[in-house]
Design an enzyme around this catalytic site. Sequence first.
Site, PDB file in Angstrom:
ATOM      1  N   ASP A 181     -13.266  -3.816  -1.263  1.00  0.00           N
ATOM      2  CA  ASP A 181     -13.486  -3.699   0.154  1.00  0.00           C
ATOM      3  C   ASP A 181     -14.623  -3.783   0.524  1.00  0.00           C
ATOM      4  O   ASP A 181     -15.730  -3.088   0.245  1.00  0.00           O
ATOM      5  CB  ASP A 181     -12.750  -2.291   0.540  1.00  0.00           C
ATOM      6  CG  ASP A 181     -11.370  -2.022   0.076  1.00  0.00           C
ATOM      7  OD1 ASP A 181     -10.679  -2.858   0.376  1.00  0.00           O
ATOM      8  OD2 ASP A 181     -11.150  -1.054  -0.382  1.00  0.00           O
TER       9      ASP A 181
ATOM     10  N   ASP B 178       0.840  -1.227   0.064  1.00  0.00           N
ATOM     11  CA  ASP B 178      -0.057  -0.111   0.020  1.00  0.00           C
ATOM     12  C   ASP B 178       0.892   1.386  -0.004  1.00  0.00           C
ATOM     13  O   ASP B 178       1.750   1.379   0.777  1.00  0.00           O
ATOM     14  CB  ASP B 178      -0.980  -0.014   1.063  1.00  0.00           C
ATOM     15  CG  ASP B 178      -2.007  -1.230   1.144  1.00  0.00           C
ATOM     16  OD1 ASP B 178      -2.339  -1.527   0.193  1.00  0.00           O
ATOM     17  OD2 ASP B 178      -2.359  -1.500   2.352  1.00  0.00           O
TER      18      ASP B 178
END
Length: 253
Positions: A130, A11
């Site tokens: 997500d 990330d």
Amino acid sequence: MLAKRIIPCLDVRNGKVVKGVNFEGIKDVGDPVELAIEYNRQGADELVFYDITASCEGRGVMLDVVKRTARNVFVPLCVGGGISSVGDFRDTLRAGADKVSVNSQAVKNPKLISDAAEIFGSQCVVVGIDAKRDGKGSFTVYINGGRVDMKLDLGDWVREIEERGAGEICLNSIDTDGIRGGFDIEMLNFVCERVNIPVIASGGCGSINHFSEVFEQTNSSAALAASLFHFGELTVGEVKEHLKGHNIPVRTV
């Protein structure tokens, strides 16, 4: 059985790899290119780069990081974050990515999935999700790094993703992300039962046993992890040796 893939996830925010819990408490981990080179050396099957704030900040793709990484690693590279058009797909692939992951923009504009699959091929199109429990016995889809609940049923969404031609789904459970208690087996089975395309398990891996559990208890094609690798608790090679000991097929270097 096809070999199961082990995928370190990086990330990226402001050019640095970061990690947090439930998308909060973010802290710097290191340089993305240096980490990618190390995971390539360890035998990672793929690498995933996510620019975690590109969508909510309205920025484009981190092409400079992609180019530098592609010059130095020799495993498939998947890049996501800030992808909002077919042109972004093209630029990211030209920069050296092998796959492009869309998440927020795919929810806002599902036609982007089918357009990209038609132009570049399904193998290039990964849809990241997500998702979180909705308190009513099912799951709902979030966008913008887990910040916005779209009130979109997860089952409906994954079926549409497959129908539109995506080649793969990367499923991240917000409920388990960063907590290190294990992958979300229930959510993964919910999705794997509804689609025929590969599903990557993401969110919650905290020990070597979680890798064998996710492959033994779900039909996930790959497992993605971050903290365990970033902080040196495990190497990709150690995970693969563990999986071989559980008779789970993996690619060895």
